[in-house]
Design an enzyme around this catalytic site. Structure first.
Site, PDB file in Angstrom:
ATOM      1  N   SER A 219       0.387   8.963   6.904  1.00 15.03           N
ATOM      2  CA  SER A 219       0.095   9.461   5.563  1.00 15.03           C
ATOM      3  C   SER A 219       1.323  10.097   4.956  1.00 15.03           C
ATOM      4  O   SER A 219       2.203  10.598   5.664  1.00 15.03           O
ATOM      5  CB  SER A 219      -1.032  10.492   5.612  1.00 15.03           C
ATOM      6  OG  SER A 219      -0.553  11.729   6.130  1.00 15.03           O
ATOM      7  N   ASP A 220       1.398  10.057   3.617  1.00 14.02           N
ATOM      8  CA  ASP A 220       2.334  10.950   2.960  1.00 14.02           C
ATOM      9  C   ASP A 220       1.884  12.373   3.282  1.00 14.02           C
ATOM     10  O   ASP A 220       0.730  12.611   3.629  1.00 14.02           O
ATOM     11  CB  ASP A 220       2.340  10.698   1.452  1.00 14.02           C
ATOM     12  CG  ASP A 220       3.630  11.164   0.792  1.00 14.02           C
ATOM     13  OD1 ASP A 220       4.342  11.989   1.400  1.00 14.02           O
ATOM     14  OD2 ASP A 220       3.925  10.714  -0.326  1.00 14.02           O
ATOM     15  N   TRP A 221       2.791  13.320   3.153  1.00 13.18           N
ATOM     16  CA  TRP A 221       2.529  14.688   3.596  1.00 13.18           C
ATOM     17  C   TRP A 221       1.414  15.318   2.742  1.00 13.18           C
ATOM     18  O   TRP A 221       1.597  15.621   1.569  1.00 13.18           O
ATOM     19  CB  TRP A 221       3.805  15.501   3.526  1.00 13.18           C
ATOM     20  CG  TRP A 221       4.607  15.503   4.787  1.00 13.18           C
ATOM     21  CD1 TRP A 221       5.054  16.603   5.475  1.00 13.18           C
ATOM     22  CD2 TRP A 221       5.060  14.376   5.562  1.00 13.18           C
ATOM     23  NE1 TRP A 221       5.747  16.226   6.612  1.00 13.18           N
ATOM     24  CE2 TRP A 221       5.763  14.872   6.686  1.00 13.18           C
ATOM     25  CE3 TRP A 221       4.928  13.002   5.418  1.00 13.18           C
ATOM     26  CZ2 TRP A 221       6.333  14.044   7.653  1.00 13.18           C
ATOM     27  CZ3 TRP A 221       5.487  12.167   6.384  1.00 13.18           C
ATOM     28  CH2 TRP A 221       6.179  12.686   7.480  1.00 13.18           C
ATOM     29  N   GLY A 222       0.228  15.457   3.363  1.00 10.82           N
ATOM     30  CA  GLY A 222      -0.913  16.018   2.658  1.00 10.82           C
ATOM     31  C   GLY A 222      -1.767  14.999   1.937  1.00 10.82           C
ATOM     32  O   GLY A 222      -2.602  15.371   1.113  1.00 10.82           O
ATOM     33  N   ALA A 223      -1.607  13.717   2.244  1.00 15.22           N
ATOM     34  CA  ALA A 223      -2.322  12.673   1.508  1.00 15.22           C
ATOM     35  C   ALA A 223      -3.719  12.385   2.053  1.00 15.22           C
ATOM     36  O   ALA A 223      -4.477  11.652   1.425  1.00 15.22           O
ATOM     37  CB  ALA A 223      -1.510  11.377   1.509  1.00 15.22           C
TER      38      ALA A 223
END
Length: 763
Positions: A219-223
């Site tokens: 995931s993108d960071w926090g996605a």
């Protein structure tokens, strides 16, 4: 592994590492940004790596890399980044960015290559091959349809199937198939109603099943939205650490029978494989040559600079003509050299153009400087007066302008195409008094140029990295002959861009209403004249393209087509030209792009030298995605092959007849119309029989003793009713016919036609 251990591998351990399992001897791996430099967190910063990083080479950003159109050079950059990753103990480098430039106002456009999927995907593949050749994994991002910063964590990208497959997925499919990235990073946004981090259509059906991808998805960071749904969809790794919050949800879902453990096992098996692969490639005592990498960064920045305008051979600087030179603008001494946000790199050193020009020009020429504006682009009457004074007495004024960090960054989109007003005022003031004026641009995306007719030369240097100042000096002095070509269209006005006025999409909905018509496809279809077209770039020499030859004039799509074209350097300097090949369908059934880039090659030639360039077009050069059939097809017919220097400079042209083979007609459904029934070869008799029955129930007009006017009106009414009937879905006709057309009859028609068509196609 225990269930808890399996779940632990589904999320990060810290901001930049995965979790180890000490009991099993499974180590963690380190991931870090970014696309144009290794942003490794400084362990002594105490700032968790977001604001401080170890020194690394800051290479030019993506638009400058793309403007080289040089796949070998981009691979060389990737190799250097891989080597620096090894030195810093990084196993996964988070890049490249393959999202397309849907609007020039996209806040993160400086991290992305192009508006064209072939160019973007090819460059990304070369970058990935370079990085991974050093035993370091790449992370292709941000998958998918992530084209704006506004509401990027909550927005829903609503993209039609044709545009999704032909444009936004194609730029990812190419590097997946050509370069096999170890990891792919999913985007924050939703795609057609489902978050990318839990979108099974994207992560499994397309990425793994259709494209054969075998790496991991992170995931993108926090996605992450719903971690359990993410596991089911094919998301291997959540980043960064969630403190065990989502790990516990995975365990609970398995224990409650809501998540099959076999699905979790596959996710974890992939994670273990990547972890072991990453550690197998770690060398001992890795180092890199800072000076050599700085030199490479300078070479790339120079090759990525685009000479947009050069009236009367204003550039390069002439020792005889340009005895005194005024360098004007804060960016000449304090350059804008990279974008703002998560990809910022702490450079090993930083050149500035004024110092580099001073060194290269020596004491024989007079070099003066005026600041012109402050870091944010504001100017004052005193600064304008000073700039005018030095420009008036100089033989040549070079004005450095561009976009400050506050104008373009990750996290927000640009408000307009405009430069800071102080920059425009400065150019206009200098151009009014200078003998000749060159504008040097430092920016990450297209800008408006209200002064374009007032200046003699324009160089787009983009955000050229730590060695950009030296590269600019190389271009201005002629030490390097510019060969950059725009990988994006520069528009005249924001109102003429493909997404105006709907960019950015708001209220958490991003409607991709322009379909496949982004970038040059839009300008060609609308017959709009851009400020500078896609593929444009001038040189200090001249080139001639001639003798276009095709391997055939009638071909089968699967056989492909070879093109040969002769390129000659007709000038007095060594230089490079990019041969660009575009393909367009001559008589499409539905609106299609006039032409699309399908092949390109950069050629380096000495003065007077010529070379015959061979380029290959494969089936995908003629393919289009058919939403009804949900597959790629080639429509048989005539296609125009255009070859030239940009999307608007295409001196060579030929046509080819392409046999795409027999296309299966889309299967009928209850929502198919009678017009679709008629189009099926086996459906035509059924349609004719139905119409005959319907007309048989009506009295003949000839028997009604009507006046000529009434007869004509009645005939027209029946013809109109027939047209109306043809467009009614079968299921609707069942309801409207009051029993005359039954559901059983409808199902019989559908089954008879679909089975006959299937048998015909298989034969």
């Amino acid at each position: 592994m225990t269930l808890e251990e399996k779940a632990s591998l589904c999320s990060g351990g810290t901001m930049w590492t995965t979790k180890p399992i000490d009991r099993l001897g499974l180590p963690s791996i380190t991931l870090t940004d970014g696309p144009h430099g290794v942003r490794m967190a400084d362990p002594n910063s105490g700032l968790n790596g977001l604001n401080a990083s170890l020194p690394a080479t800051c290479f030019p950003t993506a638009p400058a890399l793309a403007a080289t159109w040089n796949l070998d050079l981009i691979r060389e950059v990737g190799e250097a980044l891989g080597q620096e990753s090894q030195t810093h103990g990084v196993q996964i480098l988070l890049g490249p960015g393959a999202n397309l430039k849907r609007s020039p106002l996209g806040g993160r456009n400086f991290e992305y290559y192009s508006e064209d999927p072939l160019l973007s995907g090819s460059l990304a593949a070369a970058w990935i091959k370079g990085v991974q050749s050093k035993g370091v994994g790449a992370s292709l991002k941000h998958f998918a349809a992530n084209n704006q910063e506004w509401e990027r964590m909550a927005g829903d990208s609503i993209v039609g199937p044709t545009a999704l497959h032909e444009i936004y997925l194609r730029s990812f499919e190419i590097p997946v198939r050509l370069a096999s990235p170890w990891t792919i990073m999913c985007a924050y946004n939703k795609v057609n109603g489902e978050f990318a981090s839990q979108n099974k259509t994207l992560l499994t059906d397309i990425l793994r099943d259709d494209w054969g991808y075998e790496g991991i998805v992170l995931s993108d960071w926090g996605a992450v939205d719903d971690r359990v749904k993410g596991v089911e969809a094919g998301l291997n790794l959540e980043m960064p650490s969630s403190g065990g919050y989502n790990d516990r949800k995975i365990v609970a879902a398995v224990q409650a029978g809501e998540l099959e453990e076999s699905i979790l096992d596959q996710i974890v098996t992939d994670m273990v494989a990547i972890t072991l692969q990453a550690h197998a490639g770690i060398p001992k005592d890795a180092t890199f040559d800072e000076a050599a990498h700085h030199a490479l960064a300078r070479r790339v920045a120079a090759e990525g600079a685009v000479l947009l305008k050069n009236e009367n051979a204003t550039l390069p600087l002439s020792e005889k003509r340009d005895r005194s030179i005024a360098i004007i603008g804060e960016f000449a001494k304090r350059p804008r050299y990279q974008g703002a946000g998560s990809s910022q790199v702490n450079p090993t050193q930083l050149d500035n153009a004024f110092a580099e020009l001073t060194d290269m020009l020596g004491s024989d020429l007079s070099l003066t400087f005026a600041q012109g504006y402050d870091w944010e682009g504001a100017t004052t009457p005193e600064q304008l007066h000073e700039a005018e004074q030095v420009a008036r007495v100089a033989d040549h004024a070079i004005v450095f302008i561009g976009l400050p960090d506050s104008y373009e960054s990750e996290g927000f989109d640009r408000a307009s195409l405009e430069l800071p007003e102080g920059h425009n005022q400065l150019v206009e003031s200098v151009a009014a008094v200078s003998k000749r004026t060159t504008v040097l641009l430092m920016n990450g995306s297209p800008v408006a140029m209200p002064w374009i007719d007032q200046v003699d030369a324009i160089v787009e240097a983009y955000l050229g990295g730590q060695a950009g100042g030296g590269a600019i000096a190389d271009i201005l002095t002629g030490a390097v002959n510019p060969s950059g070509k725009l990988a994006e269209t520069f528009p005249q006005r924001i109102e003429e861009t493909p997404t105006y006025p709907n960019f950015p999409g708001r209220d958490r909905t991003v409607l991709y209403g322009e379909g496949v018509f982004i970038g040059y496809r839009h300008y060609d279809a609308k017959r709009l004249e851009p400020l500078f077209p896609f593929g444009h770039g001038l040189s200090y020499t001249t080139f001639e393209l001639s003798e276009l030859e095709l391997s055939g004039k009638d071909i089968e799509a699967d056989a492909g087509l070879e093109l040969k074209v002769t390129v000659k350097n007709t000038g007095s300097r060594e230089g490079a030209e990019v041969v660009q090949v575009y393909v367009g369908e001559n008589d499409p059934e539905a609106p299609r792009p006039v032409r699309e880039l399908k092949a390109f090659k950069k050629v380096f030639l000495k003065p007077g030298e010529s070379q015959t360039v061979s380029l290959q077009l494969y089936r995908d050069a003629f393919e289009q995605y058919d939403a009804e059939r949900e597959e790629w097809i080639v429509r048989s017919g005539e296609y125009t092959i255009s070859v030239g220097r940009s999307s608007r400079d295409l001196p060579l042209e030929s046509t080819v007849s392409v046999d795409g083979g027999k296309l299966p007609l889309p299967p009928l459904t209850p929502m198919s119309t009678f017009a679709e029934v008629e189009r099926h070869p086996t459906g035509k008799p059924i349609y004719d029989n139905f119409i005959a029955q319907m007309q048989g129930d009506q009295p003949k007009l000839e028997d009604l003793n009507l006046s000529p006017d009434d007869y004509a009106a009645a005939k027209k009414a029946r013809e109109t009713m027939l047209v109306f009937l043809r467009e009614i879905p079968l299921q609707k006709l069942v309801m409207l016919s009051q029993g005359a057309f039954t559901e059983e009859a409808m199902q019989g028609i559908i089954q008879a036609i679909n089975s006959a068509e299937s048998d015909s196609f298989s034969d």
